[in-house]
Write a protein that holds these residues in place. Structure first.
Motif, PDB file in Angstrom:
ATOM      1  N   LEU A 115       2.579   5.021   3.355  1.00  0.00           N
ATOM      2  CA  LEU A 115       1.725   6.178   3.741  1.00  0.00           C
ATOM      3  C   LEU A 115       0.708   6.160   4.957  1.00  0.00           C
ATOM      4  CD1 LEU A 115       0.515   8.573   1.086  1.00  0.00           C
ATOM      5  CD2 LEU A 115      -1.209   7.752   2.575  1.00  0.00           C
ATOM      6  N   LEU A 116      -0.205   4.976   4.787  1.00  0.00           N
ATOM      7  CA  LEU A 116      -1.072   5.220   5.788  1.00  0.00           C
ATOM      8  C   LEU A 116      -0.495   4.851   7.284  1.00  0.00           C
ATOM      9  CD1 LEU A 116      -3.853   2.811   4.154  1.00  0.00           C
ATOM     10  CD2 LEU A 116      -3.729   5.103   4.487  1.00  0.00           C
ATOM     11  N   ARG A 117       0.625   4.293   7.232  1.00  0.00           N
ATOM     12  CA  ARG A 117       1.168   3.815   8.459  1.00  0.00           C
ATOM     13  C   ARG A 117       1.719   5.482   9.204  1.00  0.00           C
ATOM     14  NH1 ARG A 117       0.992  -1.105   9.984  1.00  0.00           N
ATOM     15  NH2 ARG A 117       1.017  -2.852   8.730  1.00  0.00           N
ATOM     16  N   THR A 118       2.119   6.080   8.292  1.00  0.00           N
ATOM     17  CA  THR A 118       2.561   7.559   8.770  1.00  0.00           C
ATOM     18  C   THR A 118       1.284   8.468   9.236  1.00  0.00           C
ATOM     19  OG1 THR A 118       2.425   8.512   6.527  1.00  0.00           O
ATOM     20  CG2 THR A 118       4.305   7.616   7.042  1.00  0.00           C
ATOM     21  N   CYS A 119       0.018   8.000   8.946  1.00  0.00           N
ATOM     22  CA  CYS A 119      -1.130   8.738   9.570  1.00  0.00           C
ATOM     23  C   CYS A 119      -1.382   8.442  10.693  1.00  0.00           C
ATOM     24  CB  CYS A 119      -2.281   8.620   8.579  1.00  0.00           C
ATOM     25  SG  CYS A 119      -1.951   9.102   6.706  1.00  0.00           S
ATOM     26  N   THR A 120      -1.571   9.432  11.632  1.00  0.00           N
ATOM     27  CA  THR A 120      -1.849   9.365  13.104  1.00  0.00           C
ATOM     28  C   THR A 120      -2.758  10.478  13.587  1.00  0.00           C
ATOM     29  OG1 THR A 120       0.082  10.461  13.954  1.00  0.00           O
ATOM     30  CG2 THR A 120       0.055   7.858  13.623  1.00  0.00           C
ATOM     31  N   PRO A 121      -3.577  10.251  14.398  1.00  0.00           N
ATOM     32  CA  PRO A 121      -4.470  11.445  14.952  1.00  0.00           C
ATOM     33  C   PRO A 121      -3.743  11.993  16.051  1.00  0.00           C
ATOM     34  CG  PRO A 121      -5.087   9.160  15.961  1.00  0.00           C
ATOM     35  CD  PRO A 121      -4.098   8.952  14.956  1.00  0.00           C
ATOM     36  N   PRO A 122      -4.291  13.588  15.929  1.00  0.00           N
ATOM     37  CA  PRO A 122      -3.590  14.134  17.208  1.00  0.00           C
ATOM     38  C   PRO A 122      -4.287  13.768  18.623  1.00  0.00           C
ATOM     39  CG  PRO A 122      -4.839  15.665  15.978  1.00  0.00           C
ATOM     40  CD  PRO A 122      -4.929  14.024  15.274  1.00  0.00           C
ATOM     41  N   GLY A 123      -3.483  14.006  19.575  1.00  0.00           N
ATOM     42  CA  GLY A 123      -4.304  13.844  20.848  1.00  0.00           C
ATOM     43  C   GLY A 123      -3.884  12.635  21.510  1.00  0.00           C
ATOM     44  N   THR A 124      -4.477  12.182  22.471  1.00  0.00           N
ATOM     45  CA  THR A 124      -4.131  11.199  23.458  1.00  0.00           C
ATOM     46  C   THR A 124      -4.994   9.880  23.631  1.00  0.00           C
ATOM     47  OG1 THR A 124      -5.020  11.985  25.444  1.00  0.00           O
ATOM     48  CG2 THR A 124      -3.000  12.676  25.136  1.00  0.00           C
ATOM     49  N   GLN A 125      -5.730   9.770  22.781  1.00  0.00           N
ATOM     50  CA  GLN A 125      -6.929   8.710  22.462  1.00  0.00           C
ATOM     51  C   GLN A 125      -6.177   7.586  22.257  1.00  0.00           C
ATOM     52  OE1 GLN A 125      -7.477  11.629  21.041  1.00  0.00           O
ATOM     53  NE2 GLN A 125      -9.431  12.430  21.455  1.00  0.00           N
ATOM     54  N   HIS A 126      -6.872   6.265  22.507  1.00  0.00           N
ATOM     55  CA  HIS A 126      -6.269   5.035  22.106  1.00  0.00           C
ATOM     56  C   HIS A 126      -6.353   4.729  20.818  1.00  0.00           C
ATOM     57  CE1 HIS A 126      -4.686   0.822  22.544  1.00  0.00           C
ATOM     58  NE2 HIS A 126      -5.945   0.546  22.167  1.00  0.00           N
ATOM     59  N   PHE A 127      -5.269   4.697  19.897  1.00  0.00           N
ATOM     60  CA  PHE A 127      -5.326   4.436  18.581  1.00  0.00           C
ATOM     61  C   PHE A 127      -4.951   3.121  18.077  1.00  0.00           C
ATOM     62  CE2 PHE A 127      -2.980   5.102  14.196  1.00  0.00           C
ATOM     63  CZ  PHE A 127      -4.096   5.205  13.552  1.00  0.00           C
ATOM     64  N   ILE A 128      -5.902   2.302  17.192  1.00  0.00           N
ATOM     65  CA  ILE A 128      -5.606   1.284  16.729  1.00  0.00           C
ATOM     66  C   ILE A 128      -5.519   1.208  15.194  1.00  0.00           C
ATOM     67  CG2 ILE A 128      -6.437  -1.139  16.511  1.00  0.00           C
ATOM     68  CD1 ILE A 128      -8.145  -0.589  19.128  1.00  0.00           C
ATOM     69  N   ALA A 129      -4.428   0.720  14.577  1.00  0.00           N
ATOM     70  CA  ALA A 129      -4.331   0.569  13.221  1.00  0.00           C
ATOM     71  C   ALA A 129      -4.072  -0.992  12.698  1.00  0.00           C
ATOM     72  CB  ALA A 129      -2.888   1.328  12.773  1.00  0.00           C
ATOM     73  N   ASP A 130      -5.049  -1.350  11.796  1.00  0.00           N
ATOM     74  CA  ASP A 130      -5.153  -2.458  11.388  1.00  0.00           C
ATOM     75  C   ASP A 130      -4.835  -2.469   9.769  1.00  0.00           C
ATOM     76  OD1 ASP A 130      -5.503  -5.098  10.935  1.00  0.00           O
ATOM     77  OD2 ASP A 130      -7.542  -5.083  11.107  1.00  0.00           O
ATOM     78  N   ILE A 131      -3.693  -2.193   9.555  1.00  0.00           N
ATOM     79  CA  ILE A 131      -3.407  -1.916   7.847  1.00  0.00           C
ATOM     80  C   ILE A 131      -2.798  -3.304   7.222  1.00  0.00           C
ATOM     81  CG2 ILE A 131      -2.235  -0.674   6.362  1.00  0.00           C
ATOM     82  CD1 ILE A 131      -2.086   1.588   8.557  1.00  0.00           C
ATOM     83  N   ALA A 132      -3.475  -3.834   6.331  1.00  0.00           N
ATOM     84  CA  ALA A 132      -2.955  -5.002   5.569  1.00  0.00           C
ATOM     85  C   ALA A 132      -1.704  -4.711   4.949  1.00  0.00           C
ATOM     86  CB  ALA A 132      -3.966  -5.465   4.489  1.00  0.00           C
ATOM     87  N   GLY A 133      -1.053  -5.702   4.598  1.00  0.00           N
ATOM     88  CA  GLY A 133       0.431  -5.513   3.851  1.00  0.00           C
ATOM     89  C   GLY A 133       0.319  -5.663   2.528  1.00  0.00           C
ATOM     90  N   ASP A 134      -0.774  -5.750   1.806  1.00  0.00           N
ATOM     91  CA  ASP A 134      -0.772  -6.370   0.495  1.00  0.00           C
ATOM     92  C   ASP A 134      -1.505  -5.142  -0.101  1.00  0.00           C
ATOM     93  OD1 ASP A 134      -3.128  -6.991   1.595  1.00  0.00           O
ATOM     94  OD2 ASP A 134      -3.302  -8.802   0.437  1.00  0.00           O
ATOM     95  N   LEU A 135      -1.474  -3.943   0.137  1.00  0.00           N
ATOM     96  CA  LEU A 135      -2.315  -2.849  -0.378  1.00  0.00           C
ATOM     97  C   LEU A 135      -1.857  -2.417  -1.713  1.00  0.00           C
ATOM     98  CD1 LEU A 135      -2.926  -0.791   2.690  1.00  0.00           C
ATOM     99  CD2 LEU A 135      -4.258  -2.600   1.831  1.00  0.00           C
ATOM    100  N   GLY A 136      -0.658  -2.586  -2.048  1.00  0.00           N
ATOM    101  CA  GLY A 136      -0.037  -2.414  -3.403  1.00  0.00           C
ATOM    102  C   GLY A 136       0.218  -0.836  -3.657  1.00  0.00           C
ATOM    103  N   GLU A 137      -0.160  -0.517  -4.854  1.00  0.00           N
ATOM    104  CA  GLU A 137       0.067   0.875  -5.334  1.00  0.00           C
ATOM    105  C   GLU A 137      -1.116   1.735  -5.603  1.00  0.00           C
ATOM    106  OE1 GLU A 137       3.387   0.938  -7.969  1.00  0.00           O
ATOM    107  OE2 GLU A 137       5.006   0.829  -6.518  1.00  0.00           O
ATOM    108  N   LEU A 138      -0.845   2.854  -5.682  1.00  0.00           N
ATOM    109  CA  LEU A 138      -2.097   3.725  -6.155  1.00  0.00           C
ATOM    110  C   LEU A 138      -1.474   4.852  -7.111  1.00  0.00           C
ATOM    111  CD1 LEU A 138      -5.311   3.889  -5.625  1.00  0.00           C
ATOM    112  CD2 LEU A 138      -4.584   5.626  -4.041  1.00  0.00           C
ATOM    113  N   GLN A 139      -2.292   5.116  -8.009  1.00  0.00           N
ATOM    114  CA  GLN A 139      -1.820   6.278  -8.989  1.00  0.00           C
ATOM    115  C   GLN A 139      -2.389   7.670  -8.396  1.00  0.00           C
ATOM    116  OE1 GLN A 139      -0.165   6.677 -11.856  1.00  0.00           O
ATOM    117  NE2 GLN A 139       0.707   4.666 -11.852  1.00  0.00           N
ATOM    118  N   GLY A 140      -1.821   8.549  -8.042  1.00  0.00           N
ATOM    119  CA  GLY A 140      -2.238   9.843  -7.430  1.00  0.00           C
ATOM    120  C   GLY A 140      -1.011  10.729  -6.924  1.00  0.00           C
ATOM    121  N   ASP A 141      -1.681  11.479  -6.015  1.00  0.00           N
ATOM    122  CA  ASP A 141      -0.676  12.485  -5.171  1.00  0.00           C
ATOM    123  C   ASP A 141      -0.671  11.952  -3.760  1.00  0.00           C
ATOM    124  OD1 ASP A 141       0.501  14.471  -4.047  1.00  0.00           O
ATOM    125  OD2 ASP A 141      -0.441  16.134  -4.921  1.00  0.00           O
TER     126      ASP A 141
END
Length: 429
Positions: free
Chosen positions: A299-325
């Motif tokens: 889910l977090l990897r699909t989130c990106t900001p609009p625009g042309t700024q330099h975007f850095i994503a450092d997302i760990a691979g062991d985030l597991g699951e979350l209950q919600g929407d």
């Protein structure tokens, strides 16, 4: 409740202890030492023997009668020099001894008394003192009775106090639970308190206040929801009319075409505002949203900001699951990224890691948010008064939607300064 009762019980016991000490001092000042009076009563027989038997002897028979009492009595009778007796006594009792009174030594289980003041018993008798020892003085029984009396009074005080504290603590817990439920969004929560308790008037006022607040909030929600829905119809009519106008006349009039494009942009902003208002009002009624487990990393990897700024994503691979929407949480993250894109000069960073809690951080290198405004920016329609905030546009609803969505997932959001130079939003789940 137990902690409060223990503290209250300790306070009562300390108060009773100080009161007992004060009573003892008052009696001592008014009528003498109570312990000495008890000891005097216990030694009354020996004092009576001295005063009514030995002292009643003629002068030449006084010493022989004293010796006869020594032979048959269990107590020890000695003659001491007056100066030695004065040294052995505390200063407060010396005057009484000099005046010929019986002076009780409670700790030594003894008493002192001058043979006489005039020296009539024998030569030099005015300089001698009778020291009676091994008297049947035992104040431990009297002290034990005082302790029993103290304990009984404390029990008869603390038992009703404990019952009273338990009843009031239960009512306070009911008020606390009601406040928690009301604060979490249950506007129907009310405190249930028995009418005869001392907290009942307070509970009634709190319930009345909660009713008024709930009515105001419900009215606000219905107003926003109704206005948002009602605005959609004239917006749709305007869009339809503008489209007809473009089809009929725009090809022949460049100025009209340009004017229609500007109107379409304004209409688009109005549609965006209505959509965000609807989203905000829907979140107010989303406490019972359908929760399901979803993987957080994709889910977090699909989130990106609009625009042309330099975007850095450092997302760990062991985030597991979350209950919600997942859709709602993605909306919250994207709103924060969109907010960062409005203010960032060149860099935006998203990071996520799981330790004892799940931490998601969004930061930028923009102007940041002043510390005094970091709570207010999550309120609907709140916008800062800086020039760059007006230039960035928006309606002050994006952060409010994000904060509500994160709270619905049991999380919290905080703002501080970013090492990049701008604002850092930290989400804790």
């Amino acid at each position: 409740m137990n902690r409060i009762f223990r503290r209250f019980a300790l306070l009562v016991v300390l108060a009773m202890t100080f009161a007992s000490g004060a009573i003892y001092l008052c009696f001592r000042l008014l009528s003498g030492d109570p312990l000495e009076q008890i000891a005097r009563r216990q030694a009354a027989g020996q004092i009576f023997l001295l005063e009514q038997y030995i002292d009643q002897a003629p002068a030449d028979e006084w010493l022989p009668r004293l010796n006869k009492v020594r032979e048959v009595s269990n107590i020890t009778l000695e003659l001491l020099p007056l100066q030695a007796a004065l040294v052995a006594l505390p200063s407060g009792q010396r005057d009484a001894l000099l005046h010929g009174e019986v002076v009780i030594d409670v700790a030594g289980k003894a008493f002192y008394r001058r043979v006489d003041i005039e020296g009539a018993r024998y030569i030099g008798s005015e300089d001698d003192v009778i020291h009676a020892q091994r008297l049947p003085i035992d104040i431990s029984e009297a002290l034990g009775m005082e302790v029993i009396r103290f304990v009984m009074i404390a029990l008869f005080l603390l038992v009703p106090i404990g019952w009273w504290a338990r009843v009031h603590w239960r009512d306070i817990q009911a008020l606390s639970q009601m406040a928690d439920d009301f604060g979490s969004g249950d506007l129907s929560a009310r405190a249930s308190v028995a009418g005869g308790t001392g907290i009942a008037p307070l509970a009634g006022r709190i319930n009345d206040m909660a009713g008024r607040i709930g009515a105001l909030l419900e009215a606000r929600k219905h107003l926003l929801h109704s206005v948002s829905h009602e605005l959609r119809t004239p917006i749709a009519r305007l869009e339809f009319g503008m489209e007809l106008l473009r089809e009929r006349h725009a090809d022949d009039d460049a100025a009209l075409c340009k004017r229609l494009e500007a109107m379409e942009m304004d209409l688009g902003e109005l549609k965006t505002l209505v959509d965000e208002l609807l989203s905000l009002t829907q979140l107010d009624h989303a406490q019972d949203m359908q929760r399901k487990p979803f993987a957080l990393e994709p889910l977090l990897r699909t989130c990106t900001p609009p625009g042309t700024q330099h975007f850095i994503a450092d997302i760990a691979g062991d985030l597991g699951e979350l209950q919600g929407d997942p859709r709602l949480l993605a909306r919250a993250i994207n709103n924060l990224l969109g907010n960062a894109a409005k203010y960032a000069r060149s860099r935006i960073a998203l990071s996520a890691a799981r330790g004892t809690q799940l931490i998601i951080v969004i930061e930028d290198d923009g102007p940041g948010i002043p510390p005094e405004a970091r709570e207010q920016v999550f309120e609907p329609f709140h916008r800062l008064t800086r020039e760059q905030d007006h230039a960035a546009g928006g309606y002050g609803l994006g952060l409010a939607i994000s904060a509500k969505a994160i709270r619905l997932h049991g999380g919290a959001i905080a703002i501080d300064d970013s090492p990049l130079g701008g604002a850092r939003f930290t989400i804790t789940l």
